[in-house]
Design a protein around this motif. Structure first.
Motif, PDB file in Angstrom:
ATOM      1  N   VAL A  25       0.837  -1.205   0.000  1.00 34.32           N
ATOM      2  CA  VAL A  25       0.000   0.000   0.000  1.00 34.32           C
ATOM      3  C   VAL A  25       0.868   1.250   0.000  1.00 34.32           C
ATOM      4  CG1 VAL A  25      -1.581   1.368   1.425  1.00 34.32           C
ATOM      5  CG2 VAL A  25      -2.064  -1.044   0.989  1.00 34.32           C
ATOM      6  N   VAL A  26       1.936   1.238   0.798  1.00 31.84           N
ATOM      7  CA  VAL A  26       2.839   2.391   0.852  1.00 31.84           C
ATOM      8  C   VAL A  26       3.593   2.534  -0.467  1.00 31.84           C
ATOM      9  CG1 VAL A  26       4.900   3.332   1.956  1.00 31.84           C
ATOM     10  CG2 VAL A  26       3.084   2.323   3.355  1.00 31.84           C
ATOM     11  N   ALA A  27       4.152   1.418  -0.957  1.00 28.47           N
ATOM     12  CA  ALA A  27       4.927   1.472  -2.201  1.00 28.47           C
ATOM     13  C   ALA A  27       4.074   1.900  -3.384  1.00 28.47           C
ATOM     14  CB  ALA A  27       5.568   0.112  -2.473  1.00 28.47           C
ATOM     15  N   GLU A  28       2.812   1.477  -3.378  1.00 27.77           N
ATOM     16  CA  GLU A  28       1.902   1.772  -4.484  1.00 27.77           C
ATOM     17  C   GLU A  28       1.256   3.149  -4.343  1.00 27.77           C
ATOM     18  OE1 GLU A  28       0.607  -0.691  -7.889  1.00 27.77           O
ATOM     19  OE2 GLU A  28       2.011  -1.034  -6.274  1.00 27.77           O
ATOM     20  N   ARG A  29       1.458   3.763  -3.165  1.00 26.43           N
ATOM     21  CA  ARG A  29       0.855   5.064  -2.837  1.00 26.43           C
ATOM     22  C   ARG A  29      -0.671   4.994  -2.957  1.00 26.43           C
ATOM     23  NH1 ARG A  29       3.038   9.696  -6.173  1.00 26.43           N
ATOM     24  NH2 ARG A  29       2.270  10.922  -4.397  1.00 26.43           N
ATOM     25  N   LEU A  30      -1.242   3.922  -2.406  1.00 32.84           N
ATOM     26  CA  LEU A  30      -2.681   3.750  -2.442  1.00 32.84           C
ATOM     27  C   LEU A  30      -3.357   4.555  -1.339  1.00 32.84           C
ATOM     28  CD1 LEU A  30      -3.064  -0.107  -2.998  1.00 32.84           C
ATOM     29  CD2 LEU A  30      -3.276   1.708  -4.702  1.00 32.84           C
ATOM     30  N   ASP A  31      -4.602   4.915  -1.588  1.00 29.67           N
ATOM     31  CA  ASP A  31      -5.447   5.458  -0.530  1.00 29.67           C
ATOM     32  C   ASP A  31      -5.789   4.276   0.382  1.00 29.67           C
ATOM     33  OD1 ASP A  31      -7.806   6.057   0.967  1.00 29.67           O
ATOM     34  OD2 ASP A  31      -8.276   7.696  -0.404  1.00 29.67           O
ATOM     35  N   ALA A  32      -5.154   4.223   1.549  1.00 24.91           N
ATOM     36  CA  ALA A  32      -5.245   3.045   2.413  1.00 24.91           C
ATOM     37  C   ALA A  32      -6.667   2.795   2.902  1.00 24.91           C
ATOM     38  CB  ALA A  32      -4.295   3.193   3.593  1.00 24.91           C
ATOM     39  N   ASP A  33      -7.385   3.832   3.287  1.00 24.16           N
ATOM     40  CA  ASP A  33      -8.749   3.657   3.787  1.00 24.16           C
ATOM     41  C   ASP A  33      -9.656   3.101   2.691  1.00 24.16           C
ATOM     42  OD1 ASP A  33      -8.073   4.573   6.297  1.00 24.16           O
ATOM     43  OD2 ASP A  33      -8.664   6.645   5.885  1.00 24.16           O
ATOM     44  N   HIS A  34      -9.497   3.621   1.485  1.00 27.20           N
ATOM     45  CA  HIS A  34     -10.312   3.137   0.375  1.00 27.20           C
ATOM     46  C   HIS A  34      -9.978   1.683   0.056  1.00 27.20           C
ATOM     47  CE1 HIS A  34     -12.700   3.320  -3.275  1.00 27.20           C
ATOM     48  NE2 HIS A  34     -11.681   2.844  -3.960  1.00 27.20           N
ATOM     49  N   TYR A  35      -8.687   1.343   0.077  1.00 24.95           N
ATOM     50  CA  TYR A  35      -8.281  -0.039  -0.169  1.00 24.95           C
ATOM     51  C   TYR A  35      -8.926  -0.970   0.849  1.00 24.95           C
ATOM     52  CZ  TYR A  35      -5.610  -4.296   0.177  1.00 24.95           C
ATOM     53  OH  TYR A  35      -5.275  -5.614   0.268  1.00 24.95           O
ATOM     54  N   THR A  37     -11.632  -0.638   2.547  1.00 26.76           N
ATOM     55  CA  THR A  37     -13.072  -0.754   2.311  1.00 26.76           C
ATOM     56  C   THR A  37     -13.363  -1.725   1.173  1.00 26.76           C
ATOM     57  OG1 THR A  37     -13.500   1.489   3.110  1.00 26.76           O
ATOM     58  CG2 THR A  37     -15.167   0.500   1.688  1.00 26.76           C
ATOM     59  N   VAL A  38     -12.633  -1.578   0.090  1.00 25.43           N
ATOM     60  CA  VAL A  38     -12.838  -2.447  -1.072  1.00 25.43           C
ATOM     61  C   VAL A  38     -12.543  -3.905  -0.717  1.00 25.43           C
ATOM     62  CG1 VAL A  38     -11.947  -3.049  -3.371  1.00 25.43           C
ATOM     63  CG2 VAL A  38     -12.425  -0.653  -2.785  1.00 25.43           C
ATOM     64  N   MET A  39     -11.408  -4.146  -0.079  1.00 25.80           N
ATOM     65  CA  MET A  39     -10.995  -5.515   0.202  1.00 25.80           C
ATOM     66  C   MET A  39     -11.816  -6.141   1.325  1.00 25.80           C
ATOM     67  SD  MET A  39      -8.892  -6.287  -2.079  1.00 25.80           S
ATOM     68  CE  MET A  39      -8.418  -7.891  -1.460  1.00 25.80           C
ATOM     69  N   ARG A  40     -12.253  -5.329   2.282  1.00 29.07           N
ATOM     70  CA  ARG A  40     -13.083  -5.891   3.349  1.00 29.07           C
ATOM     71  C   ARG A  40     -14.352  -6.511   2.777  1.00 29.07           C
ATOM     72  NH1 ARG A  40     -13.115  -1.819   6.485  1.00 29.07           N
ATOM     73  NH2 ARG A  40     -14.963  -0.807   5.609  1.00 29.07           N
ATOM     74  N   ASP A  41     -14.983  -5.826   1.847  1.00 30.57           N
ATOM     75  CA  ASP A  41     -16.202  -6.357   1.239  1.00 30.57           C
ATOM     76  C   ASP A  41     -15.917  -7.644   0.460  1.00 30.57           C
ATOM     77  OD1 ASP A  41     -17.570  -4.239   2.294  1.00 30.57           O
ATOM     78  OD2 ASP A  41     -17.619  -3.075   0.435  1.00 30.57           O
ATOM     79  N   LEU A  42     -14.831  -7.649  -0.316  1.00 34.35           N
ATOM     80  CA  LEU A  42     -14.492  -8.836  -1.109  1.00 34.35           C
ATOM     81  C   LEU A  42     -14.135 -10.024  -0.223  1.00 34.35           C
ATOM     82  CD1 LEU A  42     -12.313  -7.276  -3.961  1.00 34.35           C
ATOM     83  CD2 LEU A  42     -14.533  -8.405  -4.249  1.00 34.35           C
ATOM     84  N   ILE A  43     -13.302  -9.801   0.781  1.00 30.05           N
ATOM     85  CA  ILE A  43     -12.841 -10.885   1.642  1.00 30.05           C
ATOM     86  C   ILE A  43     -13.978 -11.426   2.502  1.00 30.05           C
ATOM     87  CG2 ILE A  43     -11.325 -11.486   3.566  1.00 30.05           C
ATOM     88  CD1 ILE A  43      -9.867 -11.267   0.920  1.00 30.05           C
ATOM     89  N   MET A  44     -14.804 -10.540   3.046  1.00 26.77           N
ATOM     90  CA  MET A  44     -15.915 -10.999   3.867  1.00 26.77           C
ATOM     91  C   MET A  44     -16.874 -11.861   3.060  1.00 26.77           C
ATOM     92  SD  MET A  44     -15.635 -10.327   7.001  1.00 26.77           S
ATOM     93  CE  MET A  44     -17.319 -10.721   7.483  1.00 26.77           C
ATOM     94  N   ARG A  77     -10.965  -0.506  -9.124  1.00 26.39           N
ATOM     95  CA  ARG A  77     -11.713  -0.164  -7.924  1.00 26.39           C
ATOM     96  C   ARG A  77     -10.859   0.574  -6.898  1.00 26.39           C
ATOM     97  NH1 ARG A  77     -15.157  -5.282  -5.942  1.00 26.39           N
ATOM     98  NH2 ARG A  77     -15.950  -3.646  -4.558  1.00 26.39           N
ATOM     99  N   LEU A  78      -9.532   0.592  -7.100  1.00 22.40           N
ATOM    100  CA  LEU A  78      -8.626   1.236  -6.164  1.00 22.40           C
ATOM    101  C   LEU A  78      -8.225   2.621  -6.666  1.00 22.40           C
ATOM    102  CD1 LEU A  78      -6.296  -1.790  -5.313  1.00 22.40           C
ATOM    103  CD2 LEU A  78      -8.335  -1.015  -4.087  1.00 22.40           C
ATOM    104  N   VAL A  79      -7.632   3.396  -5.781  1.00 18.32           N
ATOM    105  CA  VAL A  79      -7.191   4.738  -6.159  1.00 18.32           C
ATOM    106  C   VAL A  79      -5.926   5.083  -5.387  1.00 18.32           C
ATOM    107  CG1 VAL A  79      -8.621   5.880  -4.397  1.00 18.32           C
ATOM    108  CG2 VAL A  79      -7.926   7.145  -6.442  1.00 18.32           C
ATOM    109  N   THR A  80      -5.003   5.743  -6.046  1.00 13.45           N
ATOM    110  CA  THR A  80      -3.776   6.181  -5.390  1.00 13.45           C
ATOM    111  C   THR A  80      -4.000   7.548  -4.755  1.00 13.45           C
ATOM    112  OG1 THR A  80      -2.884   7.374  -7.295  1.00 13.45           O
ATOM    113  CG2 THR A  80      -2.467   4.992  -7.192  1.00 13.45           C
ATOM    114  N   THR A  81      -3.000   7.991  -4.022  1.00 10.56           N
ATOM    115  CA  THR A  81      -3.096   9.318  -3.403  1.00 10.56           C
ATOM    116  C   THR A  81      -3.064  10.427  -4.446  1.00 10.56           C
ATOM    117  OG1 THR A  81      -0.691   9.270  -3.057  1.00 10.56           O
ATOM    118  CG2 THR A  81      -2.090   8.577  -1.214  1.00 10.56           C
ATOM    119  N   ASP A  82      -2.724  10.075  -5.674  1.00  5.07           N
ATOM    120  CA  ASP A  82      -2.777  11.041  -6.776  1.00  5.07           C
ATOM    121  C   ASP A  82      -4.157  11.083  -7.430  1.00  5.07           C
ATOM    122  OD1 ASP A  82      -0.062  11.725  -6.504  1.00  5.07           O
ATOM    123  OD2 ASP A  82       0.521   9.955  -7.667  1.00  5.07           O
ATOM    124  N   GLY A  83      -5.070  10.225  -6.945  1.00  9.66           N
ATOM    125  CA  GLY A  83      -6.427  10.224  -7.465  1.00  9.66           C
ATOM    126  C   GLY A  83      -6.645   9.410  -8.724  1.00  9.66           C
TER     127      GLY A  83
END
Length: 214
Positions: A25-35, A37-44, A77-83
């Protein structure tokens, strides 16, 4: 009498998934909160017994869709900190790059085989490459979900693995870091060990098998 070990790969024979994902997540500069949320729904939905049917993780783990198709779907479905979305190609390889081999767990398997126990890797794959160069030293059999069209926690994949090593469920211990998979194994009479820490897991296995595994 216990005679066999079924064991997961990611998060059991490697360092934890959460640590690898945090690095990614850090290396990819992902929006961690958004990630999350997306993965919680998929994994659950994939492992939480949701009544909402199947999702892309089920298909990916059974090999019904390619890793590249899943990467494109997830990246969108994901987004980086650059949007903007992250680069799709190679996303899964980058996601799991932080996995590190846990040597005490591999040493445990070597000792288990030396003690006459049968061993089988039982792993849900995400289209990822596995480091197989010395697996013959540790596993009598290997069961990878995407290669056989079954996934944990489906009962049939446990039955397939038991058939590969020629043992009954009551003769085996299954080690995994996901509770849903442990529950499924126990329903087939397999002894379940919920992995959280290598030392604790190895100590529990030594008690179950009555042999030293260090």
């Amino acid at each position: 009498m216990l005679k066999g070990v079924l064991i997961d790969w990611g998060g059991v024979l490697t360092t934890g998934l959460s640590d690898a994902i945090a690095e990614w997540v850090v290396a990819e500069r992902l929006d961690a909160d958004h990630y999350r949320t997306v993965m919680r729904d998929l994994i659950m939905q994939a492992y939480g017994g949701s009544a909402n049917g199947e999702n892309a993780i089920h298909a990916l783990e059974r090999g019904e869709i390619s890793g590249f198709d899943f990467e494109r779907s997830l990246a969108a479905r994901l987004v980086t900190t650059d949007g903007v979305p992250p680069v799709a190609e190679g996303l899964l390889t980058r996601m799991f790059a932080g996995f590190r081999r846990v040597e005490p767990m591999y040493a445990m398997l070597r000792e288990a085989r030396a003690a006459g126990l049968r061993t089988c890797l039982l792993s849900n794959s995400w289209g990822n490459e596995y480091p197989r160069q010395d697996w013959e030293d540790f596993f009598d059999e290997v069961v990878i979900s995407g290669e056989i069209g079954m996934r944990k926690p489906e009962p049939r994949i446990f039955e397939h693995a038991l058939g590969k090593i020629g043992l009954a469920g009551q003769e085996c211990v299954f080690i995994d870091d996901i509770e849903a998979n442990i529950t499924a194994a126990r329903e087939l009479g397999i002894v379940g060990v919920h992995h959280r820490d290598p030392e604790l897991t190895i100590a529990e296995l030594e008690t179950l098998f009555g042999v030293s595994l260090r």
